[in-house]
Scaffold this motif. Structure first.
Motif, PDB file in Angstrom:
ATOM      1  N   SER A  14       0.823  -1.215   0.000  1.00 24.73           N
ATOM      2  CA  SER A  14       0.000   0.000   0.000  1.00 24.73           C
ATOM      3  C   SER A  14       0.853   1.260   0.000  1.00 24.73           C
ATOM      4  CB  SER A  14      -0.928  -0.006   1.218  1.00 24.73           C
ATOM      5  OG  SER A  14      -1.774  -1.123   1.203  1.00 24.73           O
ATOM      6  N   VAL A  15       1.912   1.248   0.828  1.00 26.38           N
ATOM      7  CA  VAL A  15       2.784   2.431   0.906  1.00 26.38           C
ATOM      8  C   VAL A  15       3.475   2.696  -0.427  1.00 26.38           C
ATOM      9  CG1 VAL A  15       4.871   3.366   1.965  1.00 26.38           C
ATOM     10  CG2 VAL A  15       3.130   2.287   3.392  1.00 26.38           C
ATOM     11  N   THR A  19       3.012   5.790  -3.057  1.00 23.30           N
ATOM     12  CA  THR A  19       4.172   6.559  -3.507  1.00 23.30           C
ATOM     13  C   THR A  19       4.252   6.606  -5.031  1.00 23.30           C
ATOM     14  OG1 THR A  19       5.373   5.886  -1.515  1.00 23.30           O
ATOM     15  CG2 THR A  19       6.676   6.751  -3.341  1.00 23.30           C
ATOM     16  N   GLY A  20       3.994   5.463  -5.675  1.00 17.42           N
ATOM     17  CA  GLY A  20       3.994   5.431  -7.133  1.00 17.42           C
ATOM     18  C   GLY A  20       2.902   6.286  -7.734  1.00 17.42           C
ATOM     19  N   ARG A 168      -2.594  13.010 -16.466  1.00 10.01           N
ATOM     20  CA  ARG A 168      -2.437  12.734 -15.033  1.00 10.01           C
ATOM     21  C   ARG A 168      -3.000  11.363 -14.679  1.00 10.01           C
ATOM     22  NH1 ARG A 168      -4.240  18.456 -12.211  1.00 10.01           N
ATOM     23  NH2 ARG A 168      -2.192  19.491 -12.300  1.00 10.01           N
ATOM     24  N   GLY A 169      -4.172  11.041 -15.209  1.00  4.74           N
ATOM     25  CA  GLY A 169      -4.790   9.754 -14.911  1.00  4.74           C
ATOM     26  C   GLY A 169      -3.945   8.588 -15.383  1.00  4.74           C
ATOM     27  N   ALA A 170      -3.431   8.689 -16.605  1.00  2.37           N
ATOM     28  CA  ALA A 170      -2.614   7.598 -17.149  1.00  2.37           C
ATOM     29  C   ALA A 170      -1.329   7.412 -16.346  1.00  2.37           C
ATOM     30  CB  ALA A 170      -2.298   7.874 -18.617  1.00  2.37           C
ATOM     31  N   GLY A 175       1.970   4.623 -12.228  1.00  2.00           N
ATOM     32  CA  GLY A 175       2.747   4.684 -10.991  1.00  2.00           C
ATOM     33  C   GLY A 175       2.185   3.796  -9.905  1.00  2.00           C
ATOM     34  N   LEU A 176       0.853   3.723  -9.828  1.00  2.00           N
ATOM     35  CA  LEU A 176       0.204   2.862  -8.839  1.00  2.00           C
ATOM     36  C   LEU A 176       0.561   1.401  -9.062  1.00  2.00           C
ATOM     37  CD1 LEU A 176      -1.953   2.649  -6.534  1.00  2.00           C
ATOM     38  CD2 LEU A 176      -3.638   2.337  -8.343  1.00  2.00           C
ATOM     39  N   LEU A 177       0.473   0.944 -10.303  1.00  2.00           N
ATOM     40  CA  LEU A 177       0.775  -0.454 -10.614  1.00  2.00           C
ATOM     41  C   LEU A 177       2.250  -0.777 -10.383  1.00  2.00           C
ATOM     42  CD1 LEU A 177      -1.348  -0.891 -13.866  1.00  2.00           C
ATOM     43  CD2 LEU A 177      -1.909  -1.646 -11.554  1.00  2.00           C
TER      44      LEU A 177
END
Length: 231
Positions: A14-15, A19-20, A168-170, A175-177
């Motif tokens: 999660s952290v 961060t990503g 921004r969304g892309a 980054g999340l993945l």
């Protein structure tokens, strides 16, 4: 113990995912900021027989106009770079910021003209200047025809490329993945490290099917052999 490992894994994942996500948003802002947004204004002109043509000859001139030569000639004139100097002055922008295109629409008597600049107002003002200055010459090289505006450059400017929200969304999703994947791999590596550290290195284990040799058994065997020899 399993619960503790799972809770630590999800915490790390999660952290790093968060961060990503934030890193992706920052990267999107930097990317869009470097490229800068561009805007394109557009207008459409219709080429029609001029008022000087006698009524009984209008049909013949329409036939000639339908062949496309007159509209192509006018489009070439309107798209010429000579108009950029005055357009830049009218829009109060550098000449190098402007990009002008013009082309005849196939199978019609229409001409599309576009102007690209760094601001919506600049693109619209520059395009209006081109139409104002170039229309007369475009009409004169096309023959006894006139140009009639179908749409006005005012209010036509649109942003080019993906909007900032889409970028921004892309980047945020990417980054999340990436962060979640890195967190999962890091947690897995951390769980394996202690177990590997606890394994003895170089320890000699008994072979399969054999028992460890006891020192007392060896002594008893030697005593029996000595008794047999005395007898």
């Amino acid at each position: 113990m399993t619960k503790g490992l799972l809770s630590r894994t999800w915490f790390v994942v999660s952290v790093l995912a968060l961060t990503g996500l934030m890193a992706g948003v920052v990267a999107a802002n930097v990317l869009v900021g470097r490229q800068g947004e561009r805007y394109t204004a557009s207008t459409t002109l219709a080429m029609l027989p001029g008022p000087q043509i006698p009524a009984d000859q209008v049909a013949a001139f329409w036939e000639v106009l339908g062949r496309g030569q007159a509209t192509r000639s006018a489009a070439i004139v309107l798209g010429d770079g000579r108009w950029l100097e005055g357009a830049a002055a009218a829009a109060e922008v550098p000449k190098g910021e402007l990009a002008l295109t013009s082309g005849a629409v196939v199978d019609t008597t229409l001409i599309d003209v576009t102007m690209t600049a760094n601001t919506p107002g600049g693109a619209e003002a520059a395009l209006q200047s081109v139409i104002t200055e170039g229309a007369a010459l475009a009409e004169s090289v096309s023959g006894p025809y006139r140009l009639e505006p179908i749409s006005s450059p005012a209010g036509s400017a649109q942003a080019m490329g993906p909007a900032l929200v889409q970028v921004r969304g892309a980047c945020a999703i990417a980054g999340l993945l990436i962060g979640a994947g890195a967190g999962f791999l890091l947690s897995r590596f951390a769980r394996r490290a202690p177990s590997r550290a606890g394994e003895p290195h170089g320890a000699r284990l008994p072979l399969a099917g054999t028992d460890p040799v006891d020192g007392s058994d060896v002594q008893n065997t030697h005593r029996r052999r000595a008794e047999v020899r005395i007898r």
